[in-house]
Design a protein around this motif. Structure first.
Motif, PDB file in Angstrom:
ATOM      1  N   GLY A   6       0.804  -1.214   0.000  1.00 28.69           N
ATOM      2  CA  GLY A   6       0.000   0.000   0.000  1.00 28.69           C
ATOM      3  C   GLY A   6       0.840   1.267   0.000  1.00 28.69           C
ATOM      4  N   GLY A   7       2.020   1.214  -0.618  1.00 26.01           N
ATOM      5  CA  GLY A   7       2.903   2.373  -0.689  1.00 26.01           C
ATOM      6  C   GLY A   7       3.776   2.597   0.532  1.00 26.01           C
ATOM      7  N   GLU A   8       3.633   1.765   1.545  1.00 26.31           N
ATOM      8  CA  GLU A   8       4.425   1.914   2.773  1.00 26.31           C
ATOM      9  C   GLU A   8       5.454   0.792   2.877  1.00 26.31           C
ATOM     10  OE1 GLU A   8       4.074   4.600   4.657  1.00 26.31           O
ATOM     11  OE2 GLU A   8       2.398   5.274   3.428  1.00 26.31           O
ATOM     12  N   VAL A   9       6.642   1.134   3.369  1.00 27.83           N
ATOM     13  CA  VAL A   9       7.687   0.130   3.606  1.00 27.83           C
ATOM     14  C   VAL A   9       7.234  -0.742   4.768  1.00 27.83           C
ATOM     15  CG1 VAL A   9      10.084  -0.272   4.281  1.00 27.83           C
ATOM     16  CG2 VAL A   9       9.525   1.662   2.797  1.00 27.83           C
ATOM     17  N   VAL A  10       7.208  -2.065   4.555  1.00 30.00           N
ATOM     18  CA  VAL A  10       6.773  -2.977   5.617  1.00 30.00           C
ATOM     19  C   VAL A  10       7.842  -3.997   5.995  1.00 30.00           C
ATOM     20  CG1 VAL A  10       4.311  -2.740   5.130  1.00 30.00           C
ATOM     21  CG2 VAL A  10       5.630  -4.528   3.957  1.00 30.00           C
ATOM     22  N   TYR A  11       8.903  -4.054   5.203  1.00 32.91           N
ATOM     23  CA  TYR A  11       9.955  -5.028   5.479  1.00 32.91           C
ATOM     24  C   TYR A  11      11.173  -4.661   4.653  1.00 32.91           C
ATOM     25  CZ  TYR A  11      12.390  -9.495   6.011  1.00 32.91           C
ATOM     26  OH  TYR A  11      13.333 -10.455   6.299  1.00 32.91           O
ATOM     27  N   SER A  68      13.681  -5.346  15.101  1.00 31.39           N
ATOM     28  CA  SER A  68      13.204  -5.560  13.724  1.00 31.39           C
ATOM     29  C   SER A  68      12.827  -4.232  13.089  1.00 31.39           C
ATOM     30  CB  SER A  68      11.999  -6.495  13.714  1.00 31.39           C
ATOM     31  OG  SER A  68      12.353  -7.760  14.204  1.00 31.39           O
ATOM     32  N   ARG A  69      12.145  -3.401  13.851  1.00 33.34           N
ATOM     33  CA  ARG A  69      11.769  -2.073  13.350  1.00 33.34           C
ATOM     34  C   ARG A  69      13.018  -1.232  13.077  1.00 33.34           C
ATOM     35  NH1 ARG A  69       9.822   2.166  17.124  1.00 33.34           N
ATOM     36  NH2 ARG A  69      10.107   3.947  15.814  1.00 33.34           N
ATOM     37  N   GLN A  70      13.968  -1.275  14.016  1.00 34.38           N
ATOM     38  CA  GLN A  70      15.219  -0.530  13.862  1.00 34.38           C
ATOM     39  C   GLN A  70      15.986  -1.025  12.640  1.00 34.38           C
ATOM     40  OE1 GLN A  70      16.408   2.065  15.617  1.00 34.38           O
ATOM     41  NE2 GLN A  70      18.278   2.142  14.412  1.00 34.38           N
ATOM     42  N   GLN A  71      15.964  -2.333  12.426  1.00 30.35           N
ATOM     43  CA  GLN A  71      16.662  -2.916  11.286  1.00 30.35           C
ATOM     44  C   GLN A  71      16.092  -2.385   9.972  1.00 30.35           C
ATOM     45  OE1 GLN A  71      15.802  -7.037  10.485  1.00 30.35           O
ATOM     46  NE2 GLN A  71      17.832  -7.386   9.581  1.00 30.35           N
ATOM     47  N   VAL A  72      14.767  -2.386   9.846  1.00 32.22           N
ATOM     48  CA  VAL A  72      14.130  -1.900   8.624  1.00 32.22           C
ATOM     49  C   VAL A  72      14.459  -0.425   8.417  1.00 32.22           C
ATOM     50  CG1 VAL A  72      11.910  -1.434   7.505  1.00 32.22           C
ATOM     51  CG2 VAL A  72      12.292  -3.628   8.641  1.00 32.22           C
ATOM     52  N   GLU A  73      14.318   0.379   9.464  1.00 32.70           N
ATOM     53  CA  GLU A  73      14.613   1.803   9.346  1.00 32.70           C
ATOM     54  C   GLU A  73      16.073   2.031   8.981  1.00 32.70           C
ATOM     55  OE1 GLU A  73      13.341   3.694  12.958  1.00 32.70           O
ATOM     56  OE2 GLU A  73      11.225   3.545  12.425  1.00 32.70           O
ATOM     57  N   MET A 104       6.626   5.285  11.094  1.00 32.77           N
ATOM     58  CA  MET A 104       6.760   6.360  10.116  1.00 32.77           C
ATOM     59  C   MET A 104       6.240   5.898   8.766  1.00 32.77           C
ATOM     60  SD  MET A 104      10.388   8.281  10.541  1.00 32.77           S
ATOM     61  CE  MET A 104      11.477   6.950  10.990  1.00 32.77           C
ATOM     62  N   ASN A 105       5.589   6.817   8.053  1.00 34.48           N
ATOM     63  CA  ASN A 105       5.190   6.454   6.698  1.00 34.48           C
ATOM     64  C   ASN A 105       6.387   6.665   5.764  1.00 34.48           C
ATOM     65  OD1 ASN A 105       5.237   9.167   5.732  1.00 34.48           O
ATOM     66  ND2 ASN A 105       3.121   9.464   6.355  1.00 34.48           N
ATOM     67  N   THR A 106       6.260   6.194   4.544  1.00 41.60           N
ATOM     68  CA  THR A 106       7.376   6.236   3.600  1.00 41.60           C
ATOM     69  C   THR A 106       7.849   7.658   3.332  1.00 41.60           C
ATOM     70  OG1 THR A 106       6.644   4.168   2.610  1.00 41.60           O
ATOM     71  CG2 THR A 106       8.090   5.541   1.281  1.00 41.60           C
ATOM     72  N   MET A 111      12.124  11.875   4.119  1.00 44.47           N
ATOM     73  CA  MET A 111      12.545  13.167   4.685  1.00 44.47           C
ATOM     74  C   MET A 111      13.587  12.960   5.781  1.00 44.47           C
ATOM     75  SD  MET A 111      11.040  15.322   2.845  1.00 44.47           S
ATOM     76  CE  MET A 111      11.435  16.805   3.720  1.00 44.47           C
ATOM     77  N   GLU A 112      13.387  11.965   6.640  1.00 45.13           N
ATOM     78  CA  GLU A 112      14.349  11.666   7.712  1.00 45.13           C
ATOM     79  C   GLU A 112      15.675  11.194   7.123  1.00 45.13           C
ATOM     80  OE1 GLU A 112      15.996  10.976  11.568  1.00 45.13           O
ATOM     81  OE2 GLU A 112      14.430  12.300  10.801  1.00 45.13           O
ATOM     82  N   GLY A 113      15.618  10.365   6.081  1.00 43.81           N
ATOM     83  CA  GLY A 113      16.838   9.893   5.430  1.00 43.81           C
ATOM     84  C   GLY A 113      17.659  11.038   4.866  1.00 43.81           C
ATOM     85  N   LEU A 114      17.003  11.984   4.226  1.00 41.39           N
ATOM     86  CA  LEU A 114      17.702  13.148   3.672  1.00 41.39           C
ATOM     87  C   LEU A 114      18.282  14.020   4.781  1.00 41.39           C
ATOM     88  CD1 LEU A 114      15.201  14.072   0.817  1.00 41.39           C
ATOM     89  CD2 LEU A 114      17.473  13.038   0.570  1.00 41.39           C
ATOM     90  N   ARG A 115      17.535  14.192   5.872  1.00 41.21           N
ATOM     91  CA  ARG A 115      18.029  14.970   7.008  1.00 41.21           C
ATOM     92  C   ARG A 115      19.291  14.319   7.586  1.00 41.21           C
ATOM     93  NH1 ARG A 115      18.416  14.799  12.158  1.00 41.21           N
ATOM     94  NH2 ARG A 115      17.270  12.862  12.402  1.00 41.21           N
ATOM     95  N   ARG A 116      19.279  12.990   7.698  1.00 40.79           N
ATOM     96  CA  ARG A 116      20.439  12.274   8.250  1.00 40.79           C
ATOM     97  C   ARG A 116      21.665  12.410   7.353  1.00 40.79           C
ATOM     98  NH1 ARG A 116      18.666   6.850  11.443  1.00 40.79           N
ATOM     99  NH2 ARG A 116      16.986   7.792  12.662  1.00 40.79           N
ATOM    100  N   VAL A 117      21.459  12.409   6.039  1.00 37.93           N
ATOM    101  CA  VAL A 117      22.579  12.597   5.105  1.00 37.93           C
ATOM    102  C   VAL A 117      23.220  13.956   5.353  1.00 37.93           C
ATOM    103  CG1 VAL A 117      23.167  12.952   2.672  1.00 37.93           C
ATOM    104  CG2 VAL A 117      21.756  11.009   3.338  1.00 37.93           C
TER     105      VAL A 117
END
Length: 169
Positions: A6-11, A68-73, A104-106, A111-117
């Motif tokens: 459904g457009g969201e990362v689940v794994y 598991s959640r931390q791993q996916v993120e 978090m939604n995708t 946005m978080e990924g870009l902020r971390r970069v």
């Protein structure tokens, strides 16, 4: 590999060792180095690697979910460090036993990924390598809160590199 529903990362799955579930459990402080080594010796699938420590009472089911959640993120956020590469989309069914519900939604993850970069680039200007061992200066600064004092204590030990200090903090 990222799996969407459904457009969201689940794994997510990764071949990078530091993104494996046992490493994430260790980084979160849920298992010690001895347990990490035992898990590596035993081997197994990602599911059994999490299931066995729960059955033996080494970690709780909540610890396993958090890891598991931390791993996916972590897998998603680490993708932002790549400057080039290829990808493809495949349609198929997802093994529902692997699905991890994230907070978090995708769009927020992007946005978080870009902020971390951006943040990492700022930090790495001052810290040339995560293998560097920081040393405290003689300068006195402002009063530190409890968490900042704990971080300073880790640095004061003088034995740990930046990566280890981050993990322990």
């Amino acid at each position: 590999e990222l799996f969407f529903e459904g457009g969201e990362v689940v794994y997510a799955e990764s071949t990078f060792v530091n993104e494996n579930l046992p490493e994430v459990l260790y980084d979160l402080g849920k298992i010690n180095e001895t347990t990490l080594k035992k898990i590596h010796e035993i081997g197994g699938t990602n599911q059994s690697v999490g299931k066995v420590p729960v059955e033996k009472g080494v970690i709780t089911t909540k610890d396993l979910w958090l890891a598991s959640r931390q791993q996916v993120e972590s897998i998603v956020f680490n993708l932002f460090a790549f400057m080039e590469g290829g990808f493809c989309f495949l349609s198929g069914n997802i093994d529902q036993d692997k699905v991890v519900r994230l907070s978090m939604n995708t769009q927020n993850m992007i946005m978080e990924g870009l902020r971390r970069v951006d943040e990492r680039a700022l930090y790495m200007r001052d810290i040339s390598s995560l293998d560097s061992v920081p040393v405290l200066s003689d300068q006195r600064g402002q009063k530190l809160d409890e968490h900042e004092e704990m971080l300073v204590d880790l640095i004061r030990e003088g034995r740990s590199n930046v990566k280890e200090i981050l993990r322990r903090s």
